[in-house]
Structures are given as C-alpha cells and as structure tokens.
Design a protein around this motif. Structure first.
Motif, PDB file in Angstrom:
ATOM      1  N   GLU A 120       0.922  -1.415  -0.095  1.00 16.72           N
ATOM      2  CA  GLU A 120       0.038  -0.038  -0.014  1.00 16.72           C
ATOM      3  C   GLU A 120       0.852   1.210  -0.091  1.00 16.72           C
ATOM      4  OE1 GLU A 120      -3.632  -0.338   2.612  1.00 16.72           O
ATOM      5  OE2 GLU A 120      -2.665  -2.177   3.207  1.00 16.72           O
ATOM      6  N   ILE A 121       2.062   1.162   0.488  1.00 17.25           N
ATOM      7  CA  ILE A 121       3.142   2.281   0.500  1.00 17.25           C
ATOM      8  C   ILE A 121       4.067   1.730  -0.152  1.00 17.25           C
ATOM      9  CG2 ILE A 121       1.979   3.893   2.007  1.00 17.25           C
ATOM     10  CD1 ILE A 121       3.866   2.614   4.088  1.00 17.25           C
ATOM     11  N   GLY A 122       4.311   1.317  -1.187  1.00 17.42           N
ATOM     12  CA  GLY A 122       5.618   0.381  -1.903  1.00 17.42           C
ATOM     13  C   GLY A 122       6.495   1.246  -2.530  1.00 17.42           C
ATOM     14  N   LYS A 123       5.986   2.465  -2.901  1.00 15.30           N
ATOM     15  CA  LYS A 123       6.972   3.348  -3.607  1.00 15.30           C
ATOM     16  C   LYS A 123       7.499   4.510  -2.891  1.00 15.30           C
ATOM     17  CE  LYS A 123       4.304   4.568  -6.738  1.00 15.30           C
ATOM     18  NZ  LYS A 123       3.721   5.106  -8.184  1.00 15.30           N
ATOM     19  N   PRO A 124       8.750   5.156  -3.057  1.00 19.18           N
ATOM     20  CA  PRO A 124       9.457   6.208  -2.302  1.00 19.18           C
ATOM     21  C   PRO A 124       8.380   7.446  -2.399  1.00 19.18           C
ATOM     22  CG  PRO A 124      11.033   5.365  -4.036  1.00 19.18           C
ATOM     23  CD  PRO A 124       9.877   4.771  -4.026  1.00 19.18           C
ATOM     24  N   ARG A 125       8.340   7.922  -1.363  1.00 19.45           N
ATOM     25  CA  ARG A 125       7.600   9.274  -1.161  1.00 19.45           C
ATOM     26  C   ARG A 125       6.128   9.045  -1.052  1.00 19.45           C
ATOM     27  NH1 ARG A 125      10.844  13.287  -5.623  1.00 19.45           N
ATOM     28  NH2 ARG A 125      12.806  13.007  -4.506  1.00 19.45           N
ATOM     29  N   GLN A 126       5.606   7.907  -0.631  1.00 16.61           N
ATOM     30  CA  GLN A 126       4.474   7.448  -0.688  1.00 16.61           C
ATOM     31  C   GLN A 126       4.102   7.314   1.092  1.00 16.61           C
ATOM     32  OE1 GLN A 126       3.569   3.757  -2.462  1.00 16.61           O
ATOM     33  NE2 GLN A 126       2.343   4.887  -4.078  1.00 16.61           N
ATOM     34  N   MET A 127       3.040   7.675   1.281  1.00 21.99           N
ATOM     35  CA  MET A 127       2.491   7.749   2.975  1.00 21.99           C
ATOM     36  C   MET A 127       1.081   7.328   2.803  1.00 21.99           C
ATOM     37  SD  MET A 127       2.453  11.895   3.543  1.00 21.99           S
ATOM     38  CE  MET A 127       3.746  12.443   2.338  1.00 21.99           C
ATOM     39  N   LYS A 128       0.638   6.737   4.155  1.00 20.74           N
ATOM     40  CA  LYS A 128      -0.609   6.344   4.343  1.00 20.74           C
ATOM     41  C   LYS A 128      -1.176   6.657   5.732  1.00 20.74           C
ATOM     42  CE  LYS A 128      -4.246   2.975   3.646  1.00 20.74           C
ATOM     43  NZ  LYS A 128      -4.667   1.705   2.992  1.00 20.74           N
ATOM     44  N   ALA A 129      -2.341   6.897   6.150  1.00 21.68           N
ATOM     45  CA  ALA A 129      -2.733   6.873   7.452  1.00 21.68           C
ATOM     46  C   ALA A 129      -3.655   5.619   7.751  1.00 21.68           C
ATOM     47  CB  ALA A 129      -3.511   8.222   7.675  1.00 21.68           C
ATOM     48  N   PHE A 130      -3.027   5.159   8.991  1.00 20.04           N
ATOM     49  CA  PHE A 130      -3.860   3.722   9.433  1.00 20.04           C
ATOM     50  C   PHE A 130      -4.454   4.173  10.585  1.00 20.04           C
ATOM     51  CE2 PHE A 130      -0.418   2.228   6.760  1.00 20.04           C
ATOM     52  CZ  PHE A 130      -0.830   1.343   5.991  1.00 20.04           C
ATOM     53  N   GLY A 131      -5.757   3.559  10.883  1.00 22.04           N
ATOM     54  CA  GLY A 131      -6.373   3.496  12.154  1.00 22.04           C
ATOM     55  C   GLY A 131      -5.614   2.678  13.085  1.00 22.04           C
ATOM     56  N   LEU A 132      -5.302   3.173  14.284  1.00 22.65           N
ATOM     57  CA  LEU A 132      -4.638   2.523  15.320  1.00 22.65           C
ATOM     58  C   LEU A 132      -4.928   2.799  16.757  1.00 22.65           C
ATOM     59  CD1 LEU A 132      -2.199   0.400  15.870  1.00 22.65           C
ATOM     60  CD2 LEU A 132      -0.684   2.255  16.054  1.00 22.65           C
ATOM     61  N   GLY A 133      -5.999   2.085  17.313  1.00 20.08           N
ATOM     62  CA  GLY A 133      -6.645   2.319  18.513  1.00 20.08           C
ATOM     63  C   GLY A 133      -7.484   3.410  18.210  1.00 20.08           C
ATOM     64  N   SER A 134      -7.727   4.264  19.232  1.00 19.54           N
ATOM     65  CA  SER A 134      -8.879   5.483  19.117  1.00 19.54           C
ATOM     66  C   SER A 134      -8.486   6.559  18.254  1.00 19.54           C
ATOM     67  CB  SER A 134      -9.086   6.231  20.353  1.00 19.54           C
ATOM     68  OG  SER A 134      -7.954   6.497  20.905  1.00 19.54           O
ATOM     69  N   SER A 135      -7.101   6.451  17.722  1.00 19.23           N
ATOM     70  CA  SER A 135      -6.334   7.637  16.981  1.00 19.23           C
ATOM     71  C   SER A 135      -5.793   6.920  15.634  1.00 19.23           C
ATOM     72  CB  SER A 135      -5.444   8.344  17.561  1.00 19.23           C
ATOM     73  OG  SER A 135      -4.288   7.481  18.163  1.00 19.23           O
ATOM     74  N   GLY A 136      -4.610   7.328  15.104  1.00 14.49           N
ATOM     75  CA  GLY A 136      -4.218   6.822  13.854  1.00 14.49           C
ATOM     76  C   GLY A 136      -2.538   6.942  13.881  1.00 14.49           C
ATOM     77  N   VAL A 137      -2.024   6.180  12.966  1.00 13.90           N
ATOM     78  CA  VAL A 137      -0.566   6.173  12.691  1.00 13.90           C
ATOM     79  C   VAL A 137      -0.269   6.518  11.462  1.00 13.90           C
ATOM     80  CG1 VAL A 137      -0.354   3.784  12.540  1.00 13.90           C
ATOM     81  CG2 VAL A 137       1.594   5.154  13.171  1.00 13.90           C
ATOM     82  N   LEU A 138       0.534   7.262  10.914  1.00 19.43           N
ATOM     83  CA  LEU A 138       1.159   8.015   9.583  1.00 19.43           C
ATOM     84  C   LEU A 138       2.375   7.101   9.368  1.00 19.43           C
ATOM     85  CD1 LEU A 138       0.482   9.775   6.999  1.00 19.43           C
ATOM     86  CD2 LEU A 138       1.982  11.319   8.036  1.00 19.43           C
ATOM     87  N   VAL A 139       2.212   6.456   8.151  1.00 17.30           N
ATOM     88  CA  VAL A 139       3.369   5.646   7.826  1.00 17.30           C
ATOM     89  C   VAL A 139       3.999   6.227   6.479  1.00 17.30           C
ATOM     90  CG1 VAL A 139       4.468   3.259   7.098  1.00 17.30           C
ATOM     91  CG2 VAL A 139       2.798   3.602   8.884  1.00 17.30           C
ATOM     92  N   THR A 140       5.344   6.356   6.655  1.00 21.04           N
ATOM     93  CA  THR A 140       5.778   7.007   5.178  1.00 21.04           C
ATOM     94  C   THR A 140       6.978   6.044   4.732  1.00 21.04           C
ATOM     95  OG1 THR A 140       7.660   8.221   6.494  1.00 21.04           O
ATOM     96  CG2 THR A 140       5.424   9.299   6.199  1.00 21.04           C
ATOM     97  N   ARG A 141       7.388   6.136   3.538  1.00 20.12           N
ATOM     98  CA  ARG A 141       8.434   5.496   2.643  1.00 20.12           C
ATOM     99  C   ARG A 141       9.194   6.577   2.007  1.00 20.12           C
ATOM    100  NH1 ARG A 141       9.460   0.089   1.865  1.00 20.12           N
ATOM    101  NH2 ARG A 141       7.003  -0.339   1.989  1.00 20.12           N
ATOM    102  N   GLY A 142      10.683   6.881   2.694  1.00 21.01           N
ATOM    103  CA  GLY A 142      11.230   7.621   2.315  1.00 21.01           C
ATOM    104  C   GLY A 142      12.145   7.478   1.067  1.00 21.01           C
ATOM    105  N   ASP A 143      12.858   8.326   0.435  1.00 21.17           N
ATOM    106  CA  ASP A 143      13.636   8.180  -0.771  1.00 21.17           C
ATOM    107  C   ASP A 143      14.589   7.107  -0.525  1.00 21.17           C
ATOM    108  OD1 ASP A 143      12.643   9.937  -2.496  1.00 21.17           O
ATOM    109  OD2 ASP A 143      13.629  11.696  -1.617  1.00 21.17           O
ATOM    110  N   ASP A 144      14.820   6.768   0.808  1.00 20.76           N
ATOM    111  CA  ASP A 144      15.864   5.682   1.019  1.00 20.76           C
ATOM    112  C   ASP A 144      15.125   4.285   1.156  1.00 20.76           C
ATOM    113  OD1 ASP A 144      14.469   6.044   3.320  1.00 20.76           O
ATOM    114  OD2 ASP A 144      16.159   6.344   4.464  1.00 20.76           O
ATOM    115  N   LEU A 145      13.885   4.252   0.962  1.00 15.92           N
ATOM    116  CA  LEU A 145      12.783   3.102   0.616  1.00 15.92           C
ATOM    117  C   LEU A 145      12.644   2.576   2.375  1.00 15.92           C
ATOM    118  CD1 LEU A 145      14.269   0.952  -2.246  1.00 15.92           C
ATOM    119  CD2 LEU A 145      12.098   2.627  -2.021  1.00 15.92           C
TER     120      LEU A 145
END
Length: 378
Positions: free
Chosen positions: A55-80
């Motif tokens: 879901e975030i397989g490429k560099p510079r992609q990010m996605k927000a996932f639900g985690l508990g009552s809030s959420g977590v943002l996951v990013t993939r940098g240029d370094d993969l």
C-alpha cells in the motif's frame, strides 16, 4: 505485567484451568465497555497489524492507518525505509492525513495551517513563525511510532514490552515459502459484524462448527482434519487438509491461479490458519493468501477488512478473475459472521454463564488462555 482487567475473577479462574476443565472467558469480556477500554490500553497497545506494505510500496508515499482510538502515519522515504509517526500535527493536533487516505509527496503538510515535515519527521516549515522569538523547528518533530515490514505486512507498536521478533517467534519458518512480500492484493472486502472481536477469533480457531454451518467448506476440506501448533510468541493456529480432488479452497475445489513455487508437498495440500494477536487472521492457501484485520468498534461490534493476495504473475495476468477464491470466502465469512452475531446476542441473555470447550476446541483454548492470562495481569 498488566494491571488486571475488570472481569469476574471467579469466571476468570475457570478460564485458566487446564484444557478439559476450563470454560470460556468471563461474560463481561464480550459485553462490557470497561473491558474493551482495558483491551485497547493493553492488548492493542503493542504490535498491531496495519495492512499490506504494498500500500506504500514506492518512495515518497504515505498512508494513515487507524490504530486504537487515533491513527498512525506511515511514510516511505527516498531511502525506501518505512517510518511511523503519530498522525497529529505538532501545532494544534490536526490529522496530517485522513484515516485510510494515501498521498505521494516530498513532504508531509498539515491541511489545517500548512506546517510541513520531512518524510523522516523533522519540521521544515511553520507559516508565520519565521521571525518568532524562541521558536526552534527542531523542538517540534513528529512523534515517532515503531513500525515494521514483515513478509509483506505492516505492523506498528506504541510501547510493547516485547520486541517484534518475540511477537512473531516461530512464524518466520511457517511463512517463508509463501513469499508474502511478493504477493499482490487483488480484492478487499469490509464487513461490520455485530459481535465482539474475540468471538470472531474464537470462531476462527476451530472447525467444530463447520459441519453445521459450512457445507461448501466441508466439500473441499474435511472438517476433522489437520493439527494445531503449540503456541509461540503472540500467535496460535494450525492447518487443515484439502480433499484429494481439491486444488484449493473454492466452491468446487478448482483454482484459477498457480501453486506458489516454493511450497513443499504438505503445504501444497493444506491450508494454514494463523491468528497473530490481537487483530490479524492469516489463511495460507497453496495459491493465495487471505488476511482478516480486526478493529473493535464497540464491545458488540467489529470491523473486519478481508483481502486476497496472489502471486504477482497471476495478479497481473490479463483477464485474471479472483472470484473463485473471493466468492468462496465471502460466502463462508458471512456464514461465520451470522454465527458470531448469534453468539453475541445469546451471551447477552440474562443468566448466561461461560460454557466448557469441546475436545475439538483446543485452538479456542489456546486463545482463551492467552487472553485470560493477560486479564489476570500476566
């Protein structure tokens, strides 16, 4: 050590007895808001499955996932490299990305006041603060959350006492031949089930019910077949056989895919069912992998995201239709959800007390004992 859960201690003692003498979890475990709040604080505060890393397989992609009552943002940098952050701006707490939303950009920009962060979390822009005294951007990085990419799935942790390796101890050898990191998700269904999340896991841990409610499954897999694995880490599970004529789990046993290249003879003739706690149910077939991700919304409501992943050469084949697998499991899922919802309603009746487990429910016992020990503060 956890603080003990707010459950009936006498019923909890019964759940902790040896298999053959034990009973199901205290009834409040399935009905009480206070118990779910305890579970969110303790069971869902450690390593939790988020989804597929593709879901975030490429560099510079990010996605927000639900985690508990809030959420977590996951990013993939240029370094993969994957990095995780609390999904809240350091200015006023606005979500950086809406839950389940994805983006592709060089920076994370809050949509409220345009504070901007590198994909590695450092604050690089705060409009109106350039001349402000005593304002140092270095003081306001995003709060990190531990994330891990494992066999093609994403996990996050907000403070477990266990390392990820301890969490999945013993599973690497089971998953290795399925090459999960190479699979491609082709279809996803979402279900809202009017039952406690633990009722769903317990249902997944046994086929004692299969002869009663799954006639289609019994056509392609003997309900009494297979063996459970001694639990390790934070997971439990086992396998079931395919009938001689069946290539996989489908309504008539046929497959429109291919057998995964590295599977041994036993793996080609079995389906493995694994519960990686607290929220991931993983079904490994010879030609596809099905994942259920569970999110408890209330004591009596669970959201389930079910996805089907196939080898890349199958998923990207012109005209490939995953319906042979999806239709089978959508039907089977709905049979299970109806049973789980009936269990939830039945437990709400006056006078209900937890019942015993059948000899074929050793997998249920493994799960019940895991949760009961946590409730007891272990």
């Amino acid at each position: 050590m956890f603080k003990p859960a707010p459950v009936d201690q006498n019923q909890l003692a019964d759940a902790l007895k040896p298999f053959g003498q034990s009973r199901m979890l205290p009834v409040g475990a399935y009905l009480d808001e206070a118990v779910l709040a305890w579970e969110r604080e303790h069971l869902f505060a450690g390593w939790v499955a988020l989804g597929r890393s593709e879901e975030i397989g490429k560099p510079r992609q990010m996605k927000a996932f639900g985690l508990g009552s809030s959420g977590v943002l996951v990013t993939r940098g240029d370094d993969l490299e994957l990095r995780g952050f609390e999904n809240a701006c350091r200015h006023r707490g606005h979500e950086l990305l809406a839950c389940d939303a994805t983006a592709e950009a060089r920076a994370i920009v809050c949509p409220y006041h345009a504070w901007a962060y590198r994909l590695t979390g450092e604050l690089i822009g705060a409009p109106g603060h350039k001349e402000a005294e005593s304002f140092d951007p270095a003081d306001y990085p995003l709060h990190p959350v531990d994330v891990r990419e494992w066999h093609g799935w994403l996990f996050a942790d907000r403070g477990s006492s266990k390392t990820f390796e301890e969490h999945v101890q013993g599973l690497d050898a089971i998953l290795a031949n399925y090459e999960g990191q190479e699979l491609v998700t082709v279809e996803t269904h979402e279900y809202d089930v009017a039952a406690n999340w633990k009722v769903v896991v317990e249902n997944y841990q046994e086929c004692y019910h299969c002869s009663s409610i799954h006639p289609e499954l019994c056509v392609v897999s003997p309900p009494e077949s297979g063996d459970n694995i001694d639990p390790q880490g934070d997971w439990m599970g086992g396998d079931m056989d395919l009938r001689d004529f069946a290539a996989t789990m489908s309504l008539d046993g046929h497959s429109d895919g291919i057998v995964m290249a590295k599977l041994d003879e036993r793996e080609q003739r079995t389906v493995m069912y694994l519960a990686l706690l607290p929220n991931m149910l993983l079904s490994l077939h010879p030609d596809y992998v099905m994942t259920h991700l569970l999110t408890p919304l209330a004591p009596g409501k669970t959201r389930i995201r079910c996805s089907w992943a196939f080898p890349r050469q199958v998923a990207e084949r012109a005209g490939f239709d995953p319906a042979y697998a999806v239709d089978f499991w959508d039907l089977t899922n709905r049979q299970d959800w109806a049973a789980c919802e009936s269990v939830q309603r039945g437990m709400s009746t006056p006078g209900y007390v937890p019942g015993p487990m059948a000899p074929a429910e050793d997998g249920v016992y493994d799960f019940v004992r895991y949760v009961a020990r946590a409730y007891a503060g272990e």
